[in-house]
Design a protein around this motif. Structure first.
Motif, PDB file in Angstrom:
ATOM      1  N   THR A   1       0.830  -1.213   0.000  1.00 56.33           N
ATOM      2  CA  THR A   1       0.000   0.000   0.000  1.00 56.33           C
ATOM      3  C   THR A   1       0.862   1.261   0.000  1.00 56.33           C
ATOM      4  N   SER A   2       2.175   1.085   0.202  1.00 54.74           N
ATOM      5  CA  SER A   2       3.085   2.232   0.238  1.00 54.74           C
ATOM      6  C   SER A   2       4.245   2.003  -0.727  1.00 54.74           C
ATOM      7  N   ARG A   3       4.919   3.041  -1.091  1.00 53.80           N
ATOM      8  CA  ARG A   3       6.046   2.957  -2.019  1.00 53.80           C
ATOM      9  C   ARG A   3       7.186   2.157  -1.373  1.00 53.80           C
ATOM     10  N   GLN A   4       7.662   1.142  -2.065  1.00 54.69           N
ATOM     11  CA  GLN A   4       8.689   0.274  -1.503  1.00 54.69           C
ATOM     12  C   GLN A   4       9.691  -0.139  -2.568  1.00 54.69           C
ATOM     13  N   THR A   5      10.970  -0.256  -2.151  1.00 57.79           N
ATOM     14  CA  THR A   5      12.006  -0.786  -3.029  1.00 57.79           C
ATOM     15  C   THR A   5      12.132  -2.286  -2.786  1.00 57.79           C
ATOM     16  N   VAL A   6      12.171  -3.051  -3.862  1.00 60.53           N
ATOM     17  CA  VAL A   6      12.208  -4.517  -3.777  1.00 60.53           C
ATOM     18  C   VAL A   6      13.528  -5.006  -4.369  1.00 60.53           C
ATOM     19  N   THR A   7      14.239  -5.840  -3.608  1.00 58.72           N
ATOM     20  CA  THR A   7      15.469  -6.477  -4.092  1.00 58.72           C
ATOM     21  C   THR A   7      15.372  -7.958  -3.777  1.00 58.72           C
ATOM     22  N   ILE A   8      15.125  -8.780  -4.789  1.00 62.04           N
ATOM     23  CA  ILE A   8      14.897 -10.209  -4.517  1.00 62.04           C
ATOM     24  C   ILE A   8      15.668 -11.129  -5.461  1.00 62.04           C
ATOM     25  N   GLY A   9      16.610 -10.607  -6.187  1.00 61.89           N
ATOM     26  CA  GLY A   9      17.301 -11.417  -7.177  1.00 61.89           C
ATOM     27  C   GLY A   9      17.955 -12.671  -6.635  1.00 61.89           C
ATOM     28  N   ALA A  10      18.540 -12.602  -5.439  1.00 68.18           N
ATOM     29  CA  ALA A  10      19.249 -13.762  -4.901  1.00 68.18           C
ATOM     30  C   ALA A  10      18.313 -14.921  -4.584  1.00 68.18           C
ATOM     31  N   ASP A  11      17.013 -14.656  -4.507  1.00 63.81           N
ATOM     32  CA  ASP A  11      16.048 -15.701  -4.148  1.00 63.81           C
ATOM     33  C   ASP A  11      15.398 -16.345  -5.366  1.00 63.81           C
ATOM     34  N   LEU A  12      15.743 -15.890  -6.569  1.00 68.44           N
ATOM     35  CA  LEU A  12      15.132 -16.420  -7.777  1.00 68.44           C
ATOM     36  C   LEU A  12      16.130 -17.263  -8.551  1.00 68.44           C
ATOM     37  N   PHE A  13      15.641 -18.001  -9.548  1.00 67.84           N
ATOM     38  CA  PHE A  13      16.513 -18.862 -10.356  1.00 67.84           C
ATOM     39  C   PHE A  13      15.851 -19.102 -11.707  1.00 67.84           C
ATOM     40  N   GLY A  14      16.667 -19.594 -12.640  1.00 70.10           N
ATOM     41  CA  GLY A  14      16.149 -19.899 -13.964  1.00 70.10           C
ATOM     42  C   GLY A  14      15.729 -18.637 -14.702  1.00 70.10           C
ATOM     43  N   GLU A  15      14.673 -18.750 -15.494  1.00 69.10           N
ATOM     44  CA  GLU A  15      14.080 -17.589 -16.159  1.00 69.10           C
ATOM     45  C   GLU A  15      13.049 -16.967 -15.238  1.00 69.10           C
ATOM     46  N   SER A  16      12.872 -15.630 -15.330  1.00 72.72           N
ATOM     47  CA  SER A  16      11.956 -14.949 -14.425  1.00 72.72           C
ATOM     48  C   SER A  16      11.243 -13.818 -15.139  1.00 72.72           C
ATOM     49  N   ALA A  17       9.979 -13.606 -14.747  1.00 65.86           N
ATOM     50  CA  ALA A  17       9.190 -12.510 -15.317  1.00 65.86           C
ATOM     51  C   ALA A  17       8.278 -11.946 -14.242  1.00 65.86           C
ATOM     52  N   LEU A  18       7.798 -10.742 -14.496  1.00 67.24           N
ATOM     53  CA  LEU A  18       6.966 -10.014 -13.535  1.00 67.24           C
ATOM     54  C   LEU A  18       5.714  -9.520 -14.244  1.00 67.24           C
ATOM     55  N   TYR A  19       4.544  -9.806 -13.666  1.00 64.85           N
ATOM     56  CA  TYR A  19       3.273  -9.336 -14.222  1.00 64.85           C
ATOM     57  C   TYR A  19       2.671  -8.293 -13.286  1.00 64.85           C
ATOM     58  N   ILE A  20       2.291  -7.145 -13.838  1.00 65.91           N
ATOM     59  CA  ILE A  20       1.705  -6.066 -13.046  1.00 65.91           C
ATOM     60  C   ILE A  20       0.186  -6.159 -13.130  1.00 65.91           C
ATOM     61  N   LEU A  21      -0.456  -6.447 -12.015  1.00 64.97           N
ATOM     62  CA  LEU A  21      -1.920  -6.521 -11.984  1.00 64.97           C
ATOM     63  C   LEU A  21      -2.527  -5.138 -11.771  1.00 64.97           C
ATOM     64  N   GLU A  22      -1.998  -4.400 -10.787  1.00 64.00           N
ATOM     65  CA  GLU A  22      -2.508  -3.055 -10.499  1.00 64.00           C
ATOM     66  C   GLU A  22      -1.379  -2.206  -9.933  1.00 64.00           C
ATOM     67  N   GLY A  23      -1.519  -0.890 -10.078  1.00 61.32           N
ATOM     68  CA  GLY A  23      -0.480   0.013  -9.622  1.00 61.32           C
ATOM     69  C   GLY A  23       0.592   0.194 -10.679  1.00 61.32           C
ATOM     70  N   ALA A  24       1.841   0.301 -10.264  1.00 60.62           N
ATOM     71  CA  ALA A  24       2.949   0.506 -11.206  1.00 60.62           C
ATOM     72  C   ALA A  24       4.263   0.179 -10.512  1.00 60.62           C
ATOM     73  N   ILE A  25       5.273  -0.131 -11.324  1.00 60.29           N
ATOM     74  CA  ILE A  25       6.623  -0.308 -10.795  1.00 60.29           C
ATOM     75  C   ILE A  25       7.572   0.593 -11.571  1.00 60.29           C
ATOM     76  N   GLU A  26       8.697   0.913 -10.946  1.00 62.88           N
ATOM     77  CA  GLU A  26       9.728   1.732 -11.566  1.00 62.88           C
ATOM     78  C   GLU A  26      11.024   0.935 -11.608  1.00 62.88           C
ATOM     79  N   SER A  27      11.687   0.997 -12.749  1.00 59.86           N
ATOM     80  CA  SER A  27      12.949   0.284 -12.902  1.00 59.86           C
ATOM     81  C   SER A  27      13.860   1.074 -13.820  1.00 59.86           C
ATOM     82  N   GLU A  28      15.010   1.488 -13.302  1.00 62.57           N
ATOM     83  CA  GLU A  28      16.059   2.162 -14.067  1.00 62.57           C
ATOM     84  C   GLU A  28      15.523   3.364 -14.849  1.00 62.57           C
ATOM     85  N   GLY A  29      14.696   4.161 -14.169  1.00 66.69           N
ATOM     86  CA  GLY A  29      14.192   5.393 -14.768  1.00 66.69           C
ATOM     87  C   GLY A  29      12.917   5.263 -15.567  1.00 66.69           C
ATOM     88  N   TYR A  30      12.406   4.041 -15.712  1.00 64.60           N
ATOM     89  CA  TYR A  30      11.173   3.814 -16.467  1.00 64.60           C
ATOM     90  C   TYR A  30      10.046   3.388 -15.532  1.00 64.60           C
TER      91      TYR A  30
END
Length: 296
Positions: A182-211
């Motif tokens: 519900t609040s603006r948060q920075t997420v860092t989770i790369g070390a917990d993932l593996f293989g191929e990975s993708a992210l689907y946005i259902l609602e709201g928005a995310i920011e990554s590298e200026g976009y």
């Protein structure tokens, strides 16, 4: 350099009497790890004379995952399963050698206005398990690992991640996660993932590298170890992926297989109606015209 390899936009697709937003497969990215198909259903308001009615149809070589945000679906299959899927629950059906199921609005809702909103997903099986015996598993919302960390609510809907394991019986290394804030948060989770990975946005928005990226998009990562982004307030996303298979997967209609011979065998079985039947149901979805495949 951006860690986003590909952006996949939702495309409208008609599944009979219902329009969905198709995300996978995509012409430039057929699968993400073992995930071979994703449809976003709704949100749609169905009136008192409109209902979801998907007659019995077959699957092979995959597991289906139905996850609802709103509404209800009655699932019936050729194993004799009859269960109502409600929001937050996980409906996991493993087709293996072959299963038939129907999906309909429950009888008690058919004469009233109702909402329907959710995700329908296919996860391909490893080649060695494509002909395993079909199975069904249903998890209640309370069964799904849930926790909060740094202002973000997590759910591990399927697979393994963050040292946790979902009870859903998967057959290859994968993960399917829900993140809400519900609040603006920075997420860092790369070390917990593996293989191929993708992210689907259902609602709201995310920011990554200026976009800034908004709903109805899948962002496919170049490198899971560099998975860092900002979630804006009131945002819900789904992160999914896992180890890809060494063999290509062929998708024809509702069938997924590592060989064309297996696809042809399933087509013949459905034309001859030699799949097991859903108890109490006599109608069925006919095989599409020869050569028709899932649309990109």
């Amino acid at each position: 350099m951006s860690n986003i390899k590909l952006i996949i936009e939702e495309r409208p697709s008609n599944i009979g009497n219902f329009m969905v937003g198709r995300l996978l497969p995509f012409r430039e990215k057929r699968m993400v790890g073992p995930f071979s198909f994703i449809d976003h259903m709704g949100p749609i308001c169905l009136s008192d004379h409109e209902n979801l009615d998907v007659p019995p149809h077959p699957h092979i070589g995959l597991s289906t995952l139905t996850y609802l945000f709103e509404g209800s679906i009655m699932h019936k299959d050729s194993l004799g399963t009859e269960v109502e899927i409600k929001p937050g629950q996980v409906n996991w059906m493993t087709a293996g050698s072959g299963i038939v199921h129907s999906e309909r609005t429950p009888s008690y809702l058919r004469d009233s206005d109702k909402m329907l909103h959710g995700l329908q997903i296919w996860v391909a099986l490893p080649a060695a398990l494509e002909k395993m015996a079909p199975e069904f598993y249903h998890a209640g919302e309370e069964d799904i690992p849930s926790w909060e960390e740094n202002g973000i609510a997590f759910k591990l809907i399927a697979g393994e991640a963050f040292g946790r394991k979902s009870p859903v019986p998967v057959y290859s290394p994968l993960y399917f996660l829900e993140l809400k804030t519900t609040s603006r948060q920075t997420v860092t989770i790369g070390a917990d993932l593996f293989g191929e990975s993708a992210l689907y946005i259902l609602e709201g928005a995310i920011e990554s590298e200026g976009y800034t990226y908004e709903p109805k998009q899948i962002l496919v990562a170049k490198d899971t170890k560099l998975c860092e982004f900002v979630m804006q307030e009131n945002t819900t996303i789904y992160i999914f992926g896992g180890e890809p298979f060494p063999e290509e997967r062929i998708i024809y209609w509702n069938f997924v297989a590592s060989t064309r011979e297996r696809i042809e065998e399933a087509k013949t079985m459905w034309l001859e109606q030699s799949f097991a039947r859903v108890p109490g149901e006599t109608d069925f979805v006919p095989l599409p015209e020869q050569g028709k495949n899932i649309k990109n």
